[in-house]
Design a protein around this motif. Sequence first.
Motif, PDB file in Angstrom:
ATOM      1  N   LEU A 149      -3.881  -2.253   5.059  1.00 18.98           N
ATOM      2  CA  LEU A 149      -3.119  -2.091   6.301  1.00 18.98           C
ATOM      3  C   LEU A 149      -3.469  -3.191   7.307  1.00 18.98           C
ATOM      4  O   LEU A 149      -2.630  -3.577   8.125  1.00 18.98           O
ATOM      5  CB  LEU A 149      -3.376  -0.706   6.897  1.00 18.98           C
ATOM      6  N   ARG A 150      -4.668  -3.717   7.250  1.00 24.20           N
ATOM      7  CA  ARG A 150      -5.048  -4.841   8.108  1.00 24.20           C
ATOM      8  C   ARG A 150      -4.170  -6.056   7.794  1.00 24.20           C
ATOM      9  O   ARG A 150      -3.777  -6.797   8.696  1.00 24.20           O
ATOM     10  CB  ARG A 150      -6.521  -5.186   7.934  1.00 24.20           C
ATOM     11  N   GLU A 154     -10.686   4.812   0.970  1.00 24.00           N
ATOM     12  CA  GLU A 154     -10.163   4.676   2.331  1.00 24.00           C
ATOM     13  C   GLU A 154     -10.396   3.275   2.906  1.00 24.00           C
ATOM     14  O   GLU A 154      -9.523   2.727   3.579  1.00 24.00           O
ATOM     15  CB  GLU A 154     -10.777   5.736   3.250  1.00 24.00           C
ATOM     16  N   ASP A 155     -11.545   2.672   2.654  1.00 30.92           N
ATOM     17  CA  ASP A 155     -11.827   1.317   3.148  1.00 30.92           C
ATOM     18  C   ASP A 155     -10.839   0.301   2.573  1.00 30.92           C
ATOM     19  O   ASP A 155     -10.432  -0.648   3.250  1.00 30.92           O
ATOM     20  CB  ASP A 155     -13.246   0.884   2.783  1.00 30.92           C
ATOM     21  N   HIS A 156     -10.463   0.493   1.329  1.00 31.91           N
ATOM     22  CA  HIS A 156      -9.523  -0.426   0.684  1.00 31.91           C
ATOM     23  C   HIS A 156      -8.135  -0.290   1.313  1.00 31.91           C
ATOM     24  O   HIS A 156      -7.450  -1.291   1.545  1.00 31.91           O
ATOM     25  CB  HIS A 156      -9.464  -0.150  -0.819  1.00 31.91           C
ATOM     26  N   LEU A 209       3.903   0.384  11.487  1.00 35.08           N
ATOM     27  CA  LEU A 209       3.119  -0.582  12.259  1.00 35.08           C
ATOM     28  C   LEU A 209       3.978  -1.641  12.959  1.00 35.08           C
ATOM     29  O   LEU A 209       3.473  -2.680  13.353  1.00 35.08           O
ATOM     30  CB  LEU A 209       2.094  -1.265  11.337  1.00 35.08           C
ATOM     31  N   LEU A 210       5.269  -1.361  13.128  1.00 35.78           N
ATOM     32  CA  LEU A 210       6.154  -2.330  13.767  1.00 35.78           C
ATOM     33  C   LEU A 210       5.710  -2.658  15.186  1.00 35.78           C
ATOM     34  O   LEU A 210       5.800  -3.799  15.628  1.00 35.78           O
ATOM     35  CB  LEU A 210       7.598  -1.829  13.770  1.00 35.78           C
ATOM     36  N   ASP A 240      -5.586 -11.664  14.228  1.00 33.88           N
ATOM     37  CA  ASP A 240      -5.636 -13.089  13.890  1.00 33.88           C
ATOM     38  C   ASP A 240      -5.972 -13.399  12.438  1.00 33.88           C
ATOM     39  O   ASP A 240      -5.647 -14.474  11.957  1.00 33.88           O
ATOM     40  CB  ASP A 240      -6.657 -13.806  14.782  1.00 33.88           C
ATOM     41  N   THR A 241      -6.663 -12.512  11.760  1.00 30.87           N
ATOM     42  CA  THR A 241      -7.065 -12.788  10.381  1.00 30.87           C
ATOM     43  C   THR A 241      -6.733 -11.593   9.495  1.00 30.87           C
ATOM     44  O   THR A 241      -6.849 -10.451   9.936  1.00 30.87           O
ATOM     45  CB  THR A 241      -8.580 -13.075  10.257  1.00 30.87           C
ATOM     46  N   PRO A 242      -6.326 -11.846   8.241  1.00 30.33           N
ATOM     47  CA  PRO A 242      -5.949 -10.736   7.372  1.00 30.33           C
ATOM     48  C   PRO A 242      -7.135  -9.953   6.810  1.00 30.33           C
ATOM     49  O   PRO A 242      -6.952  -8.908   6.218  1.00 30.33           O
ATOM     50  CB  PRO A 242      -5.169 -11.418   6.251  1.00 30.33           C
TER      51      PRO A 242
END
Length: 144
Positions: free
Chosen positions: A109-110, A102-104, A39-40, A46-48
């Motif tokens: 990754l977010r 998968e959602d977790h 993800l470089l 803006d938010t985690p």
Amino acid sequence: MKNLGDPKYFLGIEILRSQGGIFIRQKKYTLDLLVETGLLECKPIDTPIMANHGLQLIKGAKLADIGRYQCLVGKHIYLAHARPDIAYVVGLVSQFMHQPQEDHLEAALRIVRYLRGTLGHGVLFGENGHQRIMDTHTLTGPAT
């Protein structure tokens, strides 16, 4: 014994000194995490975590790779030492270490995408024990 001077790095944590106090950050560790996750070059966010995220265990939902998830969340836990702005969301995703779905994994990754936009952030330990989250660019005086 030999005095090697003020530390610059300790356990992967960069230590900068300025007139405002002592600033710590984990920029290199974050960059390594971005490279490792691929993800470089991602677009920063803006938010985690999303508002009203609704993360929970859902019966029958597709499971994520448990090894990958645990490794990623473990790295987030280490990053939270110098990044209190992600502490809440890291605690949230760490609740699903035993059976990640998968959602977790998407939520974990977010956090990485959020970190992409906040590479210079860390904690400034100022006078009188005051602490605050800030970016390297806002340090007062020369950082050494």
